[in-house]
Design an enzyme around this catalytic site. Sequence first.
Site, mmCIF file in Angstrom:
data_model
loop_
_atom_site.group_PDB
_atom_site.id
_atom_site.type_symbol
_atom_site.label_atom_id
_atom_site.label_comp_id
_atom_site.label_asym_id
_atom_site.label_seq_id
_atom_site.Cartn_x
_atom_site.Cartn_y
_atom_site.Cartn_z
ATOM 1 N N ASP A 1 0.856 -1.188 0.000
ATOM 2 C CA ASP A 1 0.000 0.000 0.000
ATOM 3 C C ASP A 1 0.891 1.236 0.000
ATOM 4 O O ASP A 1 2.113 1.133 -0.079
ATOM 5 C CB ASP A 1 -0.967 -0.012 1.205
ATOM 6 C CG ASP A 1 -2.293 0.651 0.851
ATOM 7 O OD1 ASP A 1 -2.279 1.844 0.498
ATOM 8 O OD2 ASP A 1 -3.343 -0.027 0.895
ATOM 9 N N HIS B 1 -2.923 2.842 -4.526
ATOM 10 C CA HIS B 1 -2.356 2.393 -3.242
ATOM 11 C C HIS B 1 -0.962 1.805 -3.490
ATOM 12 O O HIS B 1 -0.613 0.754 -2.954
ATOM 13 C CB HIS B 1 -3.281 1.372 -2.555
ATOM 14 C CG HIS B 1 -4.512 1.991 -1.961
ATOM 15 N ND1 HIS B 1 -4.500 2.740 -0.803
ATOM 16 C CD2 HIS B 1 -5.805 1.991 -2.370
ATOM 17 C CE1 HIS B 1 -5.726 3.162 -0.524
ATOM 18 N NE2 HIS B 1 -6.543 2.729 -1.466
ATOM 19 N N GLU C 1 -9.714 2.445 -5.476
ATOM 20 C CA GLU C 1 -9.296 3.789 -5.076
ATOM 21 C C GLU C 1 -8.041 4.258 -5.819
ATOM 22 O O GLU C 1 -7.080 4.693 -5.204
ATOM 23 C CB GLU C 1 -9.076 3.825 -3.556
ATOM 24 C CG GLU C 1 -10.363 3.543 -2.797
ATOM 25 C CD GLU C 1 -10.198 3.606 -1.287
ATOM 26 O OE1 GLU C 1 -11.107 4.125 -0.632
ATOM 27 O OE2 GLU C 1 -9.172 3.109 -0.761
HETATM 28 C C1 ACM Z 1 -11.195 -0.882 0.090
HETATM 29 O O1 ACM Z 1 -11.700 -0.899 1.207
HETATM 30 N N1 ACM Z 1 -10.609 0.218 -0.360
HETATM 31 C C2 ACM Z 1 -11.214 -2.048 -0.771
#
Ligand code: ACM
Length: 543
Positions: free
Chosen positions: A192, A263, A327
Amino acid sequence: MIAWAAGAAGQENGMPMVPLPVEARWSEGAPFQLTSATTVVCVGDAAAIREVAARATDALRLVASWTLKTGSADGGGSNIVLRLDRSLFPDLPDWQRAESYRLSVSATRVELFATTAHGLFNGVQTLAQLVSPAGTGQWQVRACDVKDYPRFQWRGLLLDPARHFLPPEYLKKFIEVMASYKYNQLQLHLTDDQGWRIEIKKYPRLTEIGSVRKESPRHGDREQGDGRVDGPFFYTQDQIRDLVAYAQARHVTLVPEIEIPGHFGAALAAYPELSCTGGPFEVQTRWGVQPDILCAGNDDAVAFAKDVLGEVCELFPSQFIHIGGDEAPRNRWKVCPKCQARMKAEGLKQEAQLQTWLNHRLEEFLASKGRRMIGWDEILEGGLTPGAVVMSWRGTRGGIAAAQAGHDVVMSPTSHCYFDNAQAQGPAEPECIGGFIPLDKVYSYEPVPAILSASQSQHILGVQGNLWGEYLWGGKDVEYFGFPRALALAEVLWSPAKSRNLASFLGRLDGQYAHLDRLRVNYRKPDAAAPSNRGTEPKAQAK
Ligand code: ACM
Ligand code: ZN
């Protein structure tokens, strides 16, 4: 003969198991006494069955605190006999048969039958839950018959060592606890913005640079830093091989997740040339979503992603490899000459389609290794790639759309499955990301949306509960947030829908606390007052 247990009857009959079996009944006759002479006998010589026998002695030692002998000669004694029986449950689909078992307990014998070692292992977990005290230092199992198999094939939990590292020894403890409730998938969120946690031989800077952050958000004031260096923390490839073997012996599949293209900040700190702007970047010290992601227009970045996934496939035998995909703001792609050139060359109109183009390359690469690609539901936005499996987290809409289009789905909606949300409200509760998902709400979750046809419903592989790590500082927090909610989800995933009964579950849960104590799990004991479903809609979470 007493009635078969189902739903509330399970509680009336005093059946203690979580998850509740498909069918279980007490039978007439005296209990089976566990004694120092009791032997776990493996009929047949397969190494996998001997492994189950070893796990059976572990499970029973935990309850009865002595080590049973194992052997392969039955001799007709008062033993626990494990036997493969390929004729069991002939009408079930293969995946369900593979995990099914029959357990029969009488005064003189415990017999466990299954078509595979995994089924025997599941039966052993049930047997361990049936052991009860019979006087000081004495243990017994009440005579009974159990027929059992799972409702869903993906019974998963997610841990997030990227945000707060969890040492290998801790993962082993967690696997042990999961397995005792018949979970079979542990997704590891390995990368991440705040940390890269897996050694990749071809790209050593990923862990040299990417596994260290200068500081973390401060406890109680998340906008401030805590001033403490975090790391270097990562799993070496040797440690991963050891964890995979440990999990395999407990019939848990480790599902690796490598976040691509978003991420991705820890990788960019190490290799800024993989971004659209060239950086420089630091491993992030605050939680949230970052604008800088992998440059999908850069052939080297695409090759990097494949190289990493190649090493991941060498380490993890999991059929499913998770590529994240959530995201990922695509703003950098909009103004990046390389990304725009790729879109033009490929005839792509929107940046979301560029993410799909990238996913397609990854899916083909994974397929060449015999694996299946799974990603968060954002992978739907530019069109699903042909074989993609969707993990539906922003509610269930993505999962429904994917199942209707013939794709397999794992449900993991924030409304019921985000175990990093609070499970109770009040000043005594620890800091957390927010939201409110009490135990009864988890227990009420129905994984198959009513809108799906029977054939579309077959695409719902199961459900995953997620223990995101931003506000879980270590194993104690993981367990406080994970338990007992994970037991509620275990029953949702394993037991027949028609046997779902909250009062029965809560009655059986009381007995499970002793088991969680033996496993040294730091669970939250629910309030004495019955939990309520009122006012439990979680707030939308910006992660
Ligand atoms: C997530 O909770 N961004 C998959
Ligand atoms: Zn770019």
